[in-house]
Design an enzyme around this catalytic site. Structure first.
Site, short mmCIF file in Angstrom:
data_model
loop_
_atom_site.label_atom_id
_atom_site.label_comp_id
_atom_site.label_asym_id
_atom_site.label_seq_id
_atom_site.Cartn_x
_atom_site.Cartn_y
_atom_site.Cartn_z
N LYS A 1 -13.72 -33.72 46.85
CA LYS A 1 -12.92 -32.88 48.01
C LYS A 1 -12.89 -33.33 49.30
CE LYS A 1 -13.02 -28.64 45.21
NZ LYS A 1 -13.61 -27.14 45.73
N ARG B 1 -14.18 -32.82 55.74
CA ARG B 1 -15.13 -33.00 55.09
C ARG B 1 -15.86 -34.43 55.66
NH1 ARG B 1 -16.41 -31.53 49.20
NH2 ARG B 1 -15.68 -29.28 49.24
N LYS C 1 -17.94 -24.27 29.48
CA LYS C 1 -16.66 -23.78 30.30
C LYS C 1 -15.16 -23.43 29.12
CE LYS C 1 -17.63 -26.41 34.24
NZ LYS C 1 -18.22 -25.86 34.78
N GLU D 1 -11.63 -22.93 36.39
CA GLU D 1 -13.47 -22.43 36.35
C GLU D 1 -13.83 -21.81 37.01
OE1 GLU D 1 -15.01 -26.54 37.23
OE2 GLU D 1 -14.52 -27.78 35.60
N ILE E 1 -1.60 -30.26 32.29
CA ILE E 1 -0.64 -30.13 33.06
C ILE E 1 -0.61 -31.08 34.47
CG2 ILE E 1 -0.33 -28.44 35.16
CD1 ILE E 1 -1.07 -27.12 32.17
N LYS F 1 -3.27 -28.32 26.55
CA LYS F 1 -2.01 -28.97 27.41
C LYS F 1 -2.19 -29.78 28.43
CE LYS F 1 3.27 -28.87 26.59
NZ LYS F 1 2.56 -30.48 25.50
N ARG G 1 -20.93 -19.68 43.42
CA ARG G 1 -21.82 -20.02 44.46
C ARG G 1 -20.70 -20.51 45.54
NH1 ARG G 1 -19.99 -24.79 41.86
NH2 ARG G 1 -18.86 -25.53 43.40
C1 MV4 Z 1 -6.95 -30.18 33.87
C2 MV4 Z 1 -5.61 -30.90 34.88
C3 MV4 Z 1 -4.78 -30.92 34.30
N1 MV4 Z 1 -4.35 -30.04 32.91
N2 MV4 Z 1 -6.44 -29.52 33.39
C4 MV4 Z 1 -10.52 -31.58 36.75
C5 MV4 Z 1 -11.54 -31.74 37.21
C6 MV4 Z 1 -11.76 -30.17 36.13
N3 MV4 Z 1 -12.85 -29.47 36.29
C7 MV4 Z 1 -10.34 -29.99 35.43
N4 MV4 Z 1 -9.61 -30.55 36.08
C8 MV4 Z 1 -8.04 -31.39 35.78
N5 MV4 Z 1 -8.40 -30.01 34.29
C9 MV4 Z 1 -5.25 -29.69 32.35
N6 MV4 Z 1 -5.46 -28.71 31.26
C10 MV4 Z 1 -5.80 -32.13 35.64
C11 MV4 Z 1 -7.43 -32.09 36.21
C12 MV4 Z 1 -7.61 -33.13 37.38
C13 MV4 Z 1 -7.46 -31.87 38.67
C14 MV4 Z 1 -8.07 -30.84 38.47
C15 MV4 Z 1 -8.28 -30.51 39.66
C16 MV4 Z 1 -8.48 -31.12 41.11
C17 MV4 Z 1 -8.40 -32.69 40.93
C18 MV4 Z 1 -7.88 -33.06 39.61
C19 MV4 Z 1 -8.78 -34.59 39.69
C20 MV4 Z 1 -7.86 -35.03 38.15
C21 MV4 Z 1 -7.73 -34.06 37.12
#
Ligand code: MV4
Length: 447
Positions: free
Chosen positions: A237, A336, A116, A288, A203, A201, A292
């Site tokens: 999801k 789903r 990542k 990310e 979000i 940071k 796929r």
């Molecule tokens: C974050 C975030 C808030 N701020 N990054 C969750 C999975 C991982 N791939 C990245 N994720 C998050 N990254 C920052 N800087 C909140 C999440 C996150 C989240 C993101 C997408 C869908 C569901 C989520 C549930 C909890 C936290």
């Protein structure tokens, strides 16, 4: 064009790939574990090869068995579906070495996007917006303190090898950093054998909106608009929709452009997804990239009338894409359906389906591998069907979903149908007013 494709997967996605292959005049080979011998993907493929016992590690993840199955059946390509070996760089490379086309990303691409911190650095270099944070991996706790002070609390520390929320911690203030730093590193080290961490940071209350892209072998990419995947529980999801109720024409234009830039900057070949976090002010940040086909791809297919599996096969065979981007013409929602009990903390509920009545009618698509009398094995994930409705408007797609869920009878096991039915009546869901925190306050009504 390929003459024969081996599908290195099971369940609904194996069936989904077989269907497109049939339409394209391509022969198919199914692989299966002993517990999947009665599965529909085995029955519908032209040939089927048993590759081992129930546990995935001894069948669907067993690269040598899958390559052997491809060689004895003379398959010229392998479609990995999602999960299992779909983002395994070693498998992509082994296919290459055996002269079998892997219908997915190159090993180098999988490694670059799978790490990542590297993926983020690549996107920053390409000019794609990212969350402010550390430049790559943090070398020490001291450096973590420095970066956090610089960007300001709250922050999030993330494992570079992470995904699915593992090795990730929210840190609200400086005196909590050390304990979260230690536990996140420990968790990442144990889970991935890599404890590299980076910082961003935090979000607050973001939406998870992803853009579907397709790139060809000539370096050209296009986007197919967004999917809103904010309704999640423990990083799984539950339902997705397109267009996102939060989207504007301007935001779609900017996110689409960023996604195409991301894909073209790495010469991405195949179908991919750029995941973004979107904050309340509609700022968006790269999160990310998935290299796929994704579970939720059908909603995109429904609103732009486009077969993503066909496109994956075409670009893998060297056919160029048209180059234009695609905007949604309709609204689609996917629920789903999992063999889980929503009244009991979504606990898995494998077993035999004694009765099945499937919904149908206008605007209803059901992607599933199950049938009456089918026994859901406990070895794999619990998704048994994807119910997708498509209509002119979001209101009509919700109305169709309620109607379709009410027609859907599954007996013998518990399913998430009652959850989705309640969701479709939730005032905040109906208003399109939801973020990734939505499920934290969702409670099932009394039975
Ligand atoms: C974050 C975030 C808030 N701020 N990054 C969750 C999975 C991982 N791939 C990245 N994720 C998050 N990254 C920052 N800087 C909140 C999440 C996150 C989240 C993101 C997408 C869908 C569901 C989520 C549930 C909890 C936290």
């Amino acid at each position: 064009m390929f003459k024969k494709i081996l599908i290195a997967n099971r369940g609904e996605i194996a069936l989904r790939v077989i269907r497109t292959c049939k339409e394209m005049g391509i022969k198919t080979v199914a692989v299966y574990s002993t517990v999947d011998a009665d599965s529909l993907h085995v029955k519908f493929a032209d040939e089927a090869v048993c590759i081992g016992p129930g546990p995935s590690s001894e069948s669907y993840l067993k690269m040598s068995h899958i390559i052997a199955a491809a060689e004895i059946t003379n398959a010229d390509a392998i479609h990995p579906g999602y999960g299992f070996l779909s983002e395994n760089s070693k498998f992509s490379r082994i296919c290459q070495e055996h002269g079998i086309k892997f219908i997915g990303a190159s090993p180098e691409m999988i490694d670059k996007m799978g790490d990542k911190a590297t993926a983020k650095a690549t996107m920053i270099a390409a000019g794609v917006p990212c969350v402010p944070g550390s430049e790559g991996i943090l070398e020490s706790l001291e450096q973590a303190h420095e970066v956090a002070k610089q960007i300001g609390y709250p922050v999030m520390i993330k494992a570079t090898a992470g995904g699915g929320g593992r090795g990730m911690r929210e840190v609200m203030k400086a005196d909590e950093l050390e304990k979260h730093w230690n536990s996140a590193r420990q968790e990442a080290g144990a889970a991935f054998g890599n404890d590299g961490m980076y910082m961003e940071k935090l979000i607050l209350e973001p939406r998870h909106i992803e853009i579907q892209v397709v790139g060809d072998s000539f370096g050209k990419a296009c986007h197919l608009s967004e999917r809103d995947c904010s309704i999640q529980r423990r990083h799984q999801k539950l339902t997705e929709e397109t267009p996102s109720p939060f989207m504007t024409d301007d935001l779609r234009q900017r996110m689409g452009e960023a996604a195409v830039k991301a894909a073209e900057s790495i010469k991405y070949e195949g179908a991919g997804t750029i995941e973004f976090l979107v904050d309340k002010d509609r700022n968006f940040y790269f999160m990310e990239m998935n290299t796929r086909i994704q579970v939720e791809h059908p909603i995109t297919e429904q609103v732009i009338d486009y077969d993503l599996i066909r496109e994956q096969i075409l670009v893998a065979a060297g056919v160029p894409i048209s180059g234009k981007n695609y905007l949604p013409k309709l609204h689609a929602i996917e629920c789903r359906i999992n063999a889980e009990d929503p009244y009991n903390d979504f606990r898995p509920s494998p077993g035999k389906i004694t009765t099945l009545h499937s919904p149908g009618g206008h605007g209803v698509r059901l992607d599933t591998h199950v049938y009456a009398g089918y026994t859901i094995p406990s070895n794999y994930d619990s998704m048994i069907a994807k119910l997708i409705t498509t209509a002119q408007t979001r209101e009509e797609a919700i109305a169709k979903m309620k109607r379709a869920l009410d027609e859907f009878y599954i007996e013998g096991i518990k399913t998430t149908i009652p959850f989705h039915r309640q969701l479709m009546d939730d005032p905040n869901y109906v208003a399109g007013n939801y973020t990734t925190s939505f499920m934290e306050s969702f409670k099932m009504n009394e039975l």
